[in-house]
Motif scaffolding. Sequence first.
Motif, PDB file in Angstrom:
ATOM      1  N   GLY A   1       0.785  -1.229   0.000  1.00 46.47           N
ATOM      2  CA  GLY A   1       0.000   0.000   0.000  1.00 46.47           C
ATOM      3  C   GLY A   1       0.821   1.285   0.000  1.00 46.47           C
ATOM      4  O   GLY A   1       0.275   2.366   0.177  1.00 46.47           O
ATOM      5  N   PHE A   2       2.117   1.159  -0.228  1.00 48.55           N
ATOM      6  CA  PHE A   2       2.950   2.364  -0.218  1.00 48.55           C
ATOM      7  C   PHE A   2       3.111   3.000  -1.596  1.00 48.55           C
ATOM      8  O   PHE A   2       3.685   4.078  -1.713  1.00 48.55           O
ATOM      9  CB  PHE A   2       4.340   2.065   0.359  1.00 48.55           C
ATOM     10  N   ALA A   3       2.689   2.294  -2.630  1.00 51.95           N
ATOM     11  CA  ALA A   3       2.843   2.850  -3.982  1.00 51.95           C
ATOM     12  C   ALA A   3       1.581   2.556  -4.784  1.00 51.95           C
ATOM     13  O   ALA A   3       0.851   1.613  -4.493  1.00 51.95           O
ATOM     14  CB  ALA A   3       4.060   2.249  -4.667  1.00 51.95           C
ATOM     15  N   SER A   4       1.356   3.407  -5.781  1.00 53.16           N
ATOM     16  CA  SER A   4       0.141   3.234  -6.573  1.00 53.16           C
ATOM     17  C   SER A   4       0.425   2.560  -7.907  1.00 53.16           C
ATOM     18  O   SER A   4      -0.438   1.941  -8.506  1.00 53.16           O
ATOM     19  CB  SER A   4      -0.499   4.597  -6.825  1.00 53.16           C
ATOM     20  N   GLU A   5       1.648   2.662  -8.382  1.00 52.72           N
ATOM     21  CA  GLU A   5       1.931   2.149  -9.717  1.00 52.72           C
ATOM     22  C   GLU A   5       3.402   1.746  -9.831  1.00 52.72           C
ATOM     23  O   GLU A   5       4.285   2.414  -9.296  1.00 52.72           O
ATOM     24  CB  GLU A   5       1.632   3.245 -10.751  1.00 52.72           C
ATOM     25  N   VAL A   6       3.642   0.645 -10.533  1.00 51.08           N
ATOM     26  CA  VAL A   6       5.013   0.216 -10.793  1.00 51.08           C
ATOM     27  C   VAL A   6       5.253   0.272 -12.304  1.00 51.08           C
ATOM     28  O   VAL A   6       4.488  -0.313 -13.081  1.00 51.08           O
ATOM     29  CB  VAL A   6       5.271  -1.205 -10.258  1.00 51.08           C
ATOM     30  N   ILE A   7       6.290   1.016 -12.699  1.00 46.71           N
ATOM     31  CA  ILE A   7       6.587   1.175 -14.122  1.00 46.71           C
ATOM     32  C   ILE A   7       7.935   0.519 -14.428  1.00 46.71           C
ATOM     33  O   ILE A   7       8.941   0.863 -13.812  1.00 46.71           O
ATOM     34  CB  ILE A   7       6.672   2.667 -14.517  1.00 46.71           C
ATOM     35  N   GLY A   8       7.945  -0.414 -15.362  1.00 46.73           N
ATOM     36  CA  GLY A   8       9.209  -1.029 -15.783  1.00 46.73           C
ATOM     37  C   GLY A   8       9.750  -0.305 -17.001  1.00 46.73           C
ATOM     38  O   GLY A   8       8.993   0.028 -17.917  1.00 46.73           O
ATOM     39  N   VAL A   9      11.057  -0.016 -17.021  1.00 44.10           N
ATOM     40  CA  VAL A   9      11.632   0.675 -18.180  1.00 44.10           C
ATOM     41  C   VAL A   9      12.863  -0.086 -18.669  1.00 44.10           C
ATOM     42  O   VAL A   9      13.597  -0.669 -17.878  1.00 44.10           O
ATOM     43  CB  VAL A   9      12.017   2.134 -17.854  1.00 44.10           C
ATOM     44  N   SER A  10      13.031  -0.080 -19.988  1.00 44.95           N
ATOM     45  CA  SER A  10      14.194  -0.770 -20.546  1.00 44.95           C
ATOM     46  C   SER A  10      14.703  -0.014 -21.774  1.00 44.95           C
ATOM     47  O   SER A  10      13.911   0.597 -22.506  1.00 44.95           O
ATOM     48  CB  SER A  10      13.808  -2.203 -20.925  1.00 44.95           C
ATOM     49  N   PHE A  11      15.999  -0.057 -21.980  1.00 43.08           N
ATOM     50  CA  PHE A  11      16.625   0.649 -23.107  1.00 43.08           C
ATOM     51  C   PHE A  11      17.365  -0.360 -23.970  1.00 43.08           C
ATOM     52  O   PHE A  11      18.179  -1.135 -23.459  1.00 43.08           O
ATOM     53  CB  PHE A  11      17.622   1.688 -22.588  1.00 43.08           C
ATOM     54  N   GLY A  12      17.084  -0.330 -25.273  1.00 40.42           N
ATOM     55  CA  GLY A  12      17.783  -1.273 -26.144  1.00 40.42           C
ATOM     56  C   GLY A  12      16.943  -1.620 -27.352  1.00 40.42           C
ATOM     57  O   GLY A  12      15.926  -0.960 -27.623  1.00 40.42           O
ATOM     58  N   PRO A  13      17.343  -2.656 -28.088  1.00 35.01           N
ATOM     59  CA  PRO A  13      16.617  -3.027 -29.294  1.00 35.01           C
ATOM     60  C   PRO A  13      15.218  -3.577 -28.991  1.00 35.01           C
ATOM     61  O   PRO A  13      14.875  -3.782 -27.811  1.00 35.01           O
ATOM     62  CB  PRO A  13      17.499  -4.103 -29.941  1.00 35.01           C
ATOM     63  N   VAL A  14      14.489  -3.857 -30.037  1.00 33.61           N
ATOM     64  CA  VAL A  14      13.072  -4.210 -29.921  1.00 33.61           C
ATOM     65  C   VAL A  14      12.844  -5.454 -29.056  1.00 33.61           C
ATOM     66  O   VAL A  14      11.797  -5.609 -28.434  1.00 33.61           O
ATOM     67  CB  VAL A  14      12.450  -4.345 -31.335  1.00 33.61           C
ATOM     68  N   GLU A  15      13.851  -6.355 -28.975  1.00 36.29           N
ATOM     69  CA  GLU A  15      13.691  -7.588 -28.176  1.00 36.29           C
ATOM     70  C   GLU A  15      13.482  -7.298 -26.690  1.00 36.29           C
ATOM     71  O   GLU A  15      12.961  -8.129 -25.959  1.00 36.29           O
ATOM     72  CB  GLU A  15      14.920  -8.502 -28.321  1.00 36.29           C
ATOM     73  N   CYS A  16      13.896  -6.102 -26.269  1.00 32.01           N
ATOM     74  CA  CYS A  16      13.701  -5.739 -24.857  1.00 32.01           C
ATOM     75  C   CYS A  16      12.226  -5.781 -24.468  1.00 32.01           C
ATOM     76  O   CYS A  16      11.896  -5.919 -23.284  1.00 32.01           O
ATOM     77  CB  CYS A  16      14.242  -4.341 -24.585  1.00 32.01           C
ATOM     78  N   ILE A  17      11.361  -5.652 -25.459  1.00 23.24           N
ATOM     79  CA  ILE A  17       9.925  -5.685 -25.165  1.00 23.24           C
ATOM     80  C   ILE A  17       9.543  -7.019 -24.521  1.00 23.24           C
ATOM     81  O   ILE A  17       8.734  -7.064 -23.603  1.00 23.24           O
ATOM     82  CB  ILE A  17       9.111  -5.417 -26.459  1.00 23.24           C
ATOM     83  N   ASP A  18      10.179  -8.140 -24.989  1.00 22.52           N
ATOM     84  CA  ASP A  18       9.894  -9.452 -24.380  1.00 22.52           C
ATOM     85  C   ASP A  18      10.219  -9.435 -22.894  1.00 22.52           C
ATOM     86  O   ASP A  18       9.471  -9.970 -22.070  1.00 22.52           O
ATOM     87  CB  ASP A  18      10.771 -10.542 -25.029  1.00 22.52           C
ATOM     88  N   THR A  19      11.337  -8.829 -22.567  1.00 17.71           N
ATOM     89  CA  THR A  19      11.769  -8.783 -21.170  1.00 17.71           C
ATOM     90  C   THR A  19      10.817  -7.906 -20.358  1.00 17.71           C
ATOM     91  O   THR A  19      10.466  -8.236 -19.223  1.00 17.71           O
ATOM     92  CB  THR A  19      13.212  -8.250 -21.094  1.00 17.71           C
ATOM     93  N   LEU A  20      10.403  -6.789 -20.971  1.00 17.20           N
ATOM     94  CA  LEU A  20       9.436  -5.926 -20.280  1.00 17.20           C
ATOM     95  C   LEU A  20       8.129  -6.681 -20.060  1.00 17.20           C
ATOM     96  O   LEU A  20       7.481  -6.539 -19.018  1.00 17.20           O
ATOM     97  CB  LEU A  20       9.188  -4.650 -21.084  1.00 17.20           C
ATOM     98  N   ARG A  21       7.762  -7.511 -21.058  1.00 17.81           N
ATOM     99  CA  ARG A  21       6.520  -8.283 -20.942  1.00 17.81           C
ATOM    100  C   ARG A  21       6.613  -9.237 -19.752  1.00 17.81           C
ATOM    101  O   ARG A  21       5.640  -9.449 -19.028  1.00 17.81           O
ATOM    102  CB  ARG A  21       6.318  -9.036 -22.265  1.00 17.81           C
ATOM    103  N   THR A  22       7.792  -9.796 -19.557  1.00 16.63           N
ATOM    104  CA  THR A  22       8.006 -10.649 -18.377  1.00 16.63           C
ATOM    105  C   THR A  22       7.775  -9.840 -17.099  1.00 16.63           C
ATOM    106  O   THR A  22       7.132 -10.311 -16.161  1.00 16.63           O
ATOM    107  CB  THR A  22       9.447 -11.206 -18.364  1.00 16.63           C
ATOM    108  N   GLY A  23       8.292  -8.608 -17.100  1.00 17.51           N
ATOM    109  CA  GLY A  23       8.098  -7.732 -15.948  1.00 17.51           C
ATOM    110  C   GLY A  23       6.623  -7.443 -15.718  1.00 17.51           C
ATOM    111  O   GLY A  23       6.137  -7.452 -14.578  1.00 17.51           O
ATOM    112  N   LEU A  24       5.891  -7.236 -16.808  1.00 18.25           N
ATOM    113  CA  LEU A  24       4.448  -6.988 -16.683  1.00 18.25           C
ATOM    114  C   LEU A  24       3.748  -8.239 -16.155  1.00 18.25           C
ATOM    115  O   LEU A  24       2.814  -8.163 -15.356  1.00 18.25           O
ATOM    116  CB  LEU A  24       3.861  -6.582 -18.032  1.00 18.25           C
ATOM    117  N   ALA A  25       4.235  -9.421 -16.603  1.00 18.08           N
ATOM    118  CA  ALA A  25       3.638 -10.678 -16.139  1.00 18.08           C
ATOM    119  C   ALA A  25       3.932 -10.918 -14.668  1.00 18.08           C
ATOM    120  O   ALA A  25       3.159 -11.560 -13.969  1.00 18.08           O
ATOM    121  CB  ALA A  25       4.157 -11.847 -16.971  1.00 18.08           C
TER     122      ALA A  25
END
Lengths: 569, 251
Positions: free
Chosen positions: B53-77
Amino acid sequence: MVMYNRITAAAYRLLNQNKHSSFKIAHQRQLSPNFSRYNRSSSTSLAGFRHHCATVNLNQFHASYRWDLQKLSLVQFQNLSLIHHRSFGSVASTVVQRNPMFSTINSDDLIYFEKILGVKKVIQDHEELQTANTDWMHKYKGSSKLMLQPENATELSQILEYCNSRRLAVVPQGGNTGLVGGSVPVFDEIIINTRRMNSIIFFDKVSGVLVCEAGCILENLISFLDKEGFIMPLDLGAKGSCQIGGNISTNAGGLRLVRYGSLHGTVLGLEVVLANGSVIDMLGTLRKDNTGYDLKHLFIGSEGSLAIITKVSILTSPKLSSVNIAFLACQDYISCQKLLFQAKRRLGEILSAFEFLDAQAMNLVLHHLDGARNPLPSAIYNFYVLIETTGSNESNDKEKLEAFLVHAMESSLVSDGALAQDYSQATSFWHIREGIPEALMKAGAVYKYDLSLPVEKMYDLVEEMRIRLGAAANVVGYGHLGDGNLHLNVSAPQYDDAILAQIEPFVYEWTSRHRGSISAEHGLGLMKAEKIYYSKSSETVQLMASIKKILDPNGILNPYKVIPSSLVS
Amino acid sequence: MKIMVAIKRVVDYAVKVRIKSDKTGVETRNVKMSMNPFCEIALEEALKIKEAGFASEVIGVSFGPVECIDTLRTGLAMGADRAIHVDAPATLYPLAVAKLLKALVQIEKPGLLILGKQAIDDDCNQTGQMVAGLLNWPQGTFASKVVLDKEKKIATVDREVDGGLETLCLDLPAVITTDLRLNQPRYATLPNIMKAKSKPIKKMSVQELKVELRSDLEVVQVTEPPARKPGVILSSVDELIDKLKNEAHVI
């Protein structure tokens, strides 16, 4: 003879069913020769008894479950006033007597062996022999005084030729990881250990054919191939110790059978040494070879009773880069079956393992296995399924698996699940499934049964067993659902003949009634040699005995195992 | 309060890395890539803080080529609410990442920025410290315990230092970098993987963030450590003494 055996089998079954009935059964007590902590009390237990004589009537016979008995004509049976002599073995107290035809080792024998092998390969050290005399579960213990470690087929051939002429019984031993007492001596058989035959001879990257010696440890082959970009067609929990020769001798199944098939398909050739010392070169590397009888198949799964394997030619598969593992929870067994059905269709060629465990198995693992972590801690589920896919295209495979999993969730086949996001998560999922035997060992005494059953019936046995045993023991079911292979394990605080009497022969009868196999992948060994009739017709067993007679007329190779001893001695 | 978590895509921890034949770096073709384990720990901590209850939102950020989206998706999962992918070249050095993170922080204005203490591929262990410097925020590095006080707007961080623990009290907003023992990251469960499919991943470019990517470093070469000689089994003590004397020259 054939008829006699058939009838013997029938009577054997009936005796088991009617132990407490009014049949006239005379008991004759006999102590088991392989004295160990598990069979100390066998002399007072039913399971340890030898049923000496029985009369059987027709109606009782009809009640028998054995499938092949239906073929037996009533006429044959009516004439029967049966006298037989057969032992009812328990797990570890299979009652056998030392075959008096076998000689015992004398000093001349030792001199001969040291002459052909050199001193280093003739082991008489008490400690080393103690380890080699005992199986890894400490269930079977022999009293061999000699272990030989030949380095090649020539040495082995000299050993066997000599042993055959002297009628010295031998037991071939690889990694000694067997579960049915097949790789340890029963009495004083000479242990022939294959560990020195451990070189890789040849590997062809185009065909994927690997030729190596029988004593290569499976894990070493796996890591050798890994560097070449290939994998062994089999993988099992004991890979760190077990040897390929032993794997083939026992026709080991393991975790990837659903994908790569049995060793009967992947073993392309063998070199074996027969009891008389002849070296039989069947070491082909061809996938297709229809010239005469394909004799290598005789030695795959014959548990060292027909010859000793010295070299192996095996087909390996390319290691594919994309491996995905899902750990799923199902509410009931029917969902597991439906999931398997769907997985075969929707995952198709990328499905490489489909394993299941029940809540009891999961519970044991979480309590007794170091480093085990529940991937789905939010609730307790009745069944867990581990699905592995192996393919060549990461994104395709993942998409396919995710689509399958979404479908399974939406159709409520799966209650919850986790998908490994990296190798360490994948390893931790496998750790749960592969660690069940270890967890069981840590939990106390364990009675292990390795059964092939029709998938839809498989779990009924576990449930029936649970009802039979009540609070006395913890009944655990897990195994290779994709292959219809159930590992039924009964875990108890200690070995107890009252528990054993509840399990056997019930478990074998049940399996036989559902036309299953009492040994899916562990083999018969000593534990189940006398139980072969539950899964094979007497004609079949008779033919096996005839083959054994031809290849090993003196019966020196791994005696008392695989085939009932009455047929070979 | 928002929490921003930096996520790096790296060669899987369990993969045995191979050096490219031209010695310019590590082979990444046909190699399993996963989220940097320390980033997983950072994300897990952010999720725990949110669940408490100490935070309202968690944002994952990544820098790099398009494949980083897969890793971000893992973070979202795993449970992050949304993600930002900044399209950038595969090779980025800590200072560049710190500048990009600073630019994102100024847009998103999180109360806490959590990073792994280092990435297992280059082992730099610099980004967290640099971004704290650039933002002029307090930093708690190598955190093995994080406790938040919502009222006082402070974070108490236990740090693993040589031979003991150091406890720091940071005013928020702050930067925290995570050590191995902070927590055990959760698995991505099926329901969450399904949910993650509909979570937004915002795409941004380096130009939008007005960061100039300039490298002050040049990799000269990457080499494998020398192979260890295999051991030998000797048959007698005499042989051992002989080898120690004449081969190893230690006695």
